[in-house]
Design a protein around this motif. Sequence first.
Motif, PDB file in Angstrom:
ATOM      1  N   MET A   1       0.861  -1.187   0.000  1.00 55.67           N
ATOM      2  CA  MET A   1       0.000   0.000   0.000  1.00 55.67           C
ATOM      3  C   MET A   1       0.898   1.237   0.000  1.00 55.67           C
ATOM      4  SD  MET A   1      -3.209   0.918  -0.080  1.00 55.67           S
ATOM      5  CE  MET A   1      -4.012  -0.618   0.371  1.00 55.67           C
ATOM      6  N   ASN A   2       0.963   1.911  -1.161  1.00 55.43           N
ATOM      7  CA  ASN A   2       1.876   3.044  -1.333  1.00 55.43           C
ATOM      8  C   ASN A   2       1.106   4.275  -1.792  1.00 55.43           C
ATOM      9  OD1 ASN A   2       4.742   1.909  -0.993  1.00 55.43           O
ATOM     10  ND2 ASN A   2       3.799   0.444  -2.403  1.00 55.43           N
ATOM     11  N   PRO A   3       0.466   4.993  -0.873  1.00 56.87           N
ATOM     12  CA  PRO A   3      -0.376   6.127  -1.290  1.00 56.87           C
ATOM     13  C   PRO A   3       0.442   7.298  -1.824  1.00 56.87           C
ATOM     14  CG  PRO A   3      -0.183   6.054   1.105  1.00 56.87           C
ATOM     15  CD  PRO A   3       0.448   4.794   0.587  1.00 56.87           C
ATOM     16  N   SER A   4      -0.089   7.914  -2.867  1.00 57.46           N
ATOM     17  CA  SER A   4       0.523   9.139  -3.392  1.00 57.46           C
ATOM     18  C   SER A   4      -0.161  10.363  -2.798  1.00 57.46           C
ATOM     19  CB  SER A   4       0.417   9.176  -4.912  1.00 57.46           C
ATOM     20  OG  SER A   4      -0.945   9.089  -5.321  1.00 57.46           O
ATOM     21  N   ILE A   5      -1.356  10.150  -2.259  1.00 55.43           N
ATOM     22  CA  ILE A   5      -2.080  11.221  -1.567  1.00 55.43           C
ATOM     23  C   ILE A   5      -3.047  10.559  -0.584  1.00 55.43           C
ATOM     24  CG2 ILE A   5      -4.036  11.455  -3.173  1.00 55.43           C
ATOM     25  CD1 ILE A   5      -3.425  14.597  -2.850  1.00 55.43           C
ATOM     26  N   ILE A   6      -3.317  11.230   0.514  1.00 57.39           N
ATOM     27  CA  ILE A   6      -4.218  10.712   1.547  1.00 57.39           C
ATOM     28  C   ILE A   6      -5.334  11.726   1.752  1.00 57.39           C
ATOM     29  CG2 ILE A   6      -4.436  10.135   4.003  1.00 57.39           C
ATOM     30  CD1 ILE A   6      -1.539   9.113   3.891  1.00 57.39           C
ATOM     31  N   ARG A   7      -6.579  11.250   1.805  1.00 58.72           N
ATOM     32  CA  ARG A   7      -7.718  12.128   2.080  1.00 58.72           C
ATOM     33  C   ARG A   7      -8.069  12.067   3.559  1.00 58.72           C
ATOM     34  NH1 ARG A   7     -11.482   9.807  -2.776  1.00 58.72           N
ATOM     35  NH2 ARG A   7     -10.013  10.234  -4.480  1.00 58.72           N
ATOM     36  N   ALA A   8      -8.389  13.211   4.132  1.00 56.52           N
ATOM     37  CA  ALA A   8      -8.771  13.258   5.544  1.00 56.52           C
ATOM     38  C   ALA A   8      -9.797  14.360   5.750  1.00 56.52           C
ATOM     39  CB  ALA A   8      -7.551  13.522   6.434  1.00 56.52           C
ATOM     40  N   GLY A   9     -10.608  14.197   6.757  1.00 59.45           N
ATOM     41  CA  GLY A   9     -11.530  15.252   7.149  1.00 59.45           C
ATOM     42  C   GLY A   9     -10.802  16.294   7.980  1.00 59.45           C
ATOM     43  N   GLN A  10     -11.139  17.548   7.759  1.00 60.58           N
ATOM     44  CA  GLN A  10     -10.531  18.614   8.563  1.00 60.58           C
ATOM     45  C   GLN A  10     -11.253  18.639   9.907  1.00 60.58           C
ATOM     46  OE1 GLN A  10      -8.755  22.269   6.855  1.00 60.58           O
ATOM     47  NE2 GLN A  10     -10.372  23.331   7.954  1.00 60.58           N
ATOM     48  N   ALA A  11     -10.832  17.744  10.786  1.00 58.04           N
ATOM     49  CA  ALA A  11     -11.475  17.570  12.085  1.00 58.04           C
ATOM     50  C   ALA A  11     -10.455  16.968  13.039  1.00 58.04           C
ATOM     51  CB  ALA A  11     -12.689  16.650  11.959  1.00 58.04           C
ATOM     52  N   ASN A  12     -10.793  17.000  14.337  1.00 59.79           N
ATOM     53  CA  ASN A  12      -9.943  16.401  15.357  1.00 59.79           C
ATOM     54  C   ASN A  12      -8.506  16.910  15.222  1.00 59.79           C
ATOM     55  OD1 ASN A  12     -12.150  14.836  16.414  1.00 59.79           O
ATOM     56  ND2 ASN A  12     -11.928  13.499  14.655  1.00 59.79           N
ATOM     57  N   LEU A  13      -7.515  16.027  15.185  1.00 61.87           N
ATOM     58  CA  LEU A  13      -6.128  16.500  15.128  1.00 61.87           C
ATOM     59  C   LEU A  13      -5.795  17.186  13.815  1.00 61.87           C
ATOM     60  CD1 LEU A  13      -4.323  13.624  17.020  1.00 61.87           C
ATOM     61  CD2 LEU A  13      -4.085  16.059  17.530  1.00 61.87           C
ATOM     62  N   PHE A  14      -6.539  16.900  12.749  1.00 59.79           N
ATOM     63  CA  PHE A  14      -6.283  17.590  11.486  1.00 59.79           C
ATOM     64  C   PHE A  14      -6.764  19.044  11.505  1.00 59.79           C
ATOM     65  CE2 PHE A  14      -5.744  13.241   9.764  1.00 59.79           C
ATOM     66  CZ  PHE A  14      -4.543  13.427   9.106  1.00 59.79           C
ATOM     67  N   LEU A  15      -7.339  19.478  12.614  1.00 62.53           N
ATOM     68  CA  LEU A  15      -7.598  20.915  12.816  1.00 62.53           C
ATOM     69  C   LEU A  15      -6.332  21.648  13.233  1.00 62.53           C
ATOM     70  CD1 LEU A  15     -10.992  20.710  14.738  1.00 62.53           C
ATOM     71  CD2 LEU A  15     -10.655  21.644  12.440  1.00 62.53           C
ATOM     72  N   SER A  16      -5.329  20.891  13.663  1.00 61.36           N
ATOM     73  CA  SER A  16      -4.068  21.477  14.123  1.00 61.36           C
ATOM     74  C   SER A  16      -3.093  21.598  12.958  1.00 61.36           C
ATOM     75  CB  SER A  16      -3.453  20.603  15.221  1.00 61.36           C
ATOM     76  OG  SER A  16      -2.110  20.973  15.455  1.00 61.36           O
ATOM     77  N   ASP A  17      -2.635  22.820  12.671  1.00 52.25           N
ATOM     78  CA  ASP A  17      -1.652  23.017  11.600  1.00 52.25           C
ATOM     79  C   ASP A  17      -0.346  22.311  11.933  1.00 52.25           C
ATOM     80  OD1 ASP A  17      -3.411  24.518  10.087  1.00 52.25           O
ATOM     81  OD2 ASP A  17      -2.681  26.439  10.846  1.00 52.25           O
ATOM     82  N   SER A  18       0.052  22.324  13.213  1.00 53.49           N
ATOM     83  CA  SER A  18       1.329  21.693  13.568  1.00 53.49           C
ATOM     84  C   SER A  18       1.243  20.179  13.399  1.00 53.49           C
ATOM     85  CB  SER A  18       1.746  22.065  14.990  1.00 53.49           C
ATOM     86  OG  SER A  18       0.740  21.764  15.924  1.00 53.49           O
ATOM     87  N   PHE A  19       0.108  19.576  13.759  1.00 56.72           N
ATOM     88  CA  PHE A  19      -0.038  18.135  13.550  1.00 56.72           C
ATOM     89  C   PHE A  19      -0.069  17.807  12.063  1.00 56.72           C
ATOM     90  CE2 PHE A  19      -2.752  14.574  12.415  1.00 56.72           C
ATOM     91  CZ  PHE A  19      -2.020  13.538  12.979  1.00 56.72           C
ATOM     92  N   THR A  20      -0.877  18.537  11.291  1.00 58.01           N
ATOM     93  CA  THR A  20      -1.005  18.254   9.864  1.00 58.01           C
ATOM     94  C   THR A  20       0.334  18.402   9.159  1.00 58.01           C
ATOM     95  OG1 THR A  20      -3.289  19.074   9.961  1.00 58.01           O
ATOM     96  CG2 THR A  20      -2.303  18.822   7.777  1.00 58.01           C
ATOM     97  N   GLU A  21       1.081  19.447   9.524  1.00 56.87           N
ATOM     98  CA  GLU A  21       2.412  19.660   8.956  1.00 56.87           C
ATOM     99  C   GLU A  21       3.332  18.494   9.320  1.00 56.87           C
ATOM    100  OE1 GLU A  21       6.062  22.318  10.414  1.00 56.87           O
ATOM    101  OE2 GLU A  21       4.341  23.526   9.804  1.00 56.87           O
TER     102      GLU A  21
END
Length: 494
Positions: free
Chosen positions: A400-420
């Motif tokens: 499984m070698n993703p070239s892109i990952i989809r995620a909801g902008q919620a929970n920890l993905f609301l954090s710029d530092s986590f997402t970065e």
Amino acid sequence: MLLLGIDVGTSSIKVSVVDAQTQQCLASAQHPEEESDILAPKAGWAEQAPDMWWEHAKAAILKVNATGRYNPKDIGAIGIAYQMHGLVVVDKAQEALRTAIIWCDSRAVEIGNKAFKAIGEERSLSRLLNSPGNFTASKLAWVKANEPELYDNIDKIMLPGDYVAMRLTGEVTTSVSALSEGVFWDFQENKLSSDVLDYYKFDSGLIPAIHPVFSEHGRVQQQIADELGLKAGIPVTYKSGDQPNNALSLNVLQPGEVAATAGTSGVIYGVSDKLLYDPQSRVNTFAHVNYTDSEKRLGMLLCINGTGSLNRWMKNLVGPGIGYADMNQMAAAIPVGSEGLRVIPFGNGAERMLNNKIVGTHFHHIDLNLHSKAHLFRAAQEGIAFAFRYGLDIMRENGMNPSIIRAGQANLFLSDSFTEAFVNATHVPVELYLNDGSIGAALGAGIGVKAFASEKEAFTNSKRLRVVEPKAIDQYEPAYQEWKALLEKHLNEA
């Protein structure tokens, strides 16, 4: 037609009402507002009361109906998403016989390990696509061994979402997807696993009727409809575990597509058309929501227990009075690498990707003169991102070698530092969407009731918010390698 989605989470029950024609959410509500407790009678145990889920689900439905943004009588189908791998047992009167043993409970690890060896490791992996591990079947075996009188009174076993559907409709059903997440399904024979049933000495009559995920699972009873302000006879047309449902809500349905979520637990979930399995069962493969005998769609799932649970622990103990948005803002002010502070985030039970070892949470290199609350918040989020990288490398080993990952902008993905940290640690860009488990469940209900011409049509109005590209890999890689060395030291000691 309006669609009602119910998301039976660990922290709360969330519901949403979606207009099938526009696919837009008209209203959402959750109950309780504060996070629900997890009962831990002993170390490593985790339980919740099924009746609590039902009371919270009713309260959330009444709350969303009270918004006045739609006519509840226009709701035409119901979908349910739920926390995976739990065990609910009921008697012939459909009364729960005990608290549910939920996903992060570790008591059945050794039971599953023994079954793995007894059935045969290669046979288990090639047929079940997993070790019996700490999944629902092994939890049922624990009940059988430790609570035999209670076990003898069991009429049906089910997952958390099945219980809520049963309370709505009076009917108990399951699906291939649900049975595979409980490790009851033989993918070679396309039937209940005789290996699992025979080894654990389970009667197949404990298993509910098997229906497709997108199909009718019963209709709302008159008394329940009157209590909730709904029409009697509304069909429940979709039930799915929360991670396959998260993938559905992000339109991740075809081979090569990958979704992620970082709520109470953290997950990367990729779709394949091959019967893939990890030889060590560190990542797991289950039937996806659109799996059929003729068109196989499998979800390879990496699960990390200690993600949002660590973030919540940090908020409660390190930052009382500080909200998550404040934590994220404070973390963003700290440099990449948290000035040497490292956090190993595994403190929520046995971790599958670590061979079911209980490693715990660890803080390394604390400098009492340098590190502040903000450093702790940043280091925790980086540690969680590094855990995702560690797990994704296992998925890469398995094709499984993703070239892109989809995620909801919620929970920890609301954090710029986590997402970065996530995109730079994994080296994979992330597409962020407005998505939600209860909205996904509502759209799943729409697919099940054939409100859409196709699965794809259910997501024609889904809008991408932004793409976050990795731009600082060189800064994160040394921190990750140091973190990995610390983790491996703890693994050798566990």
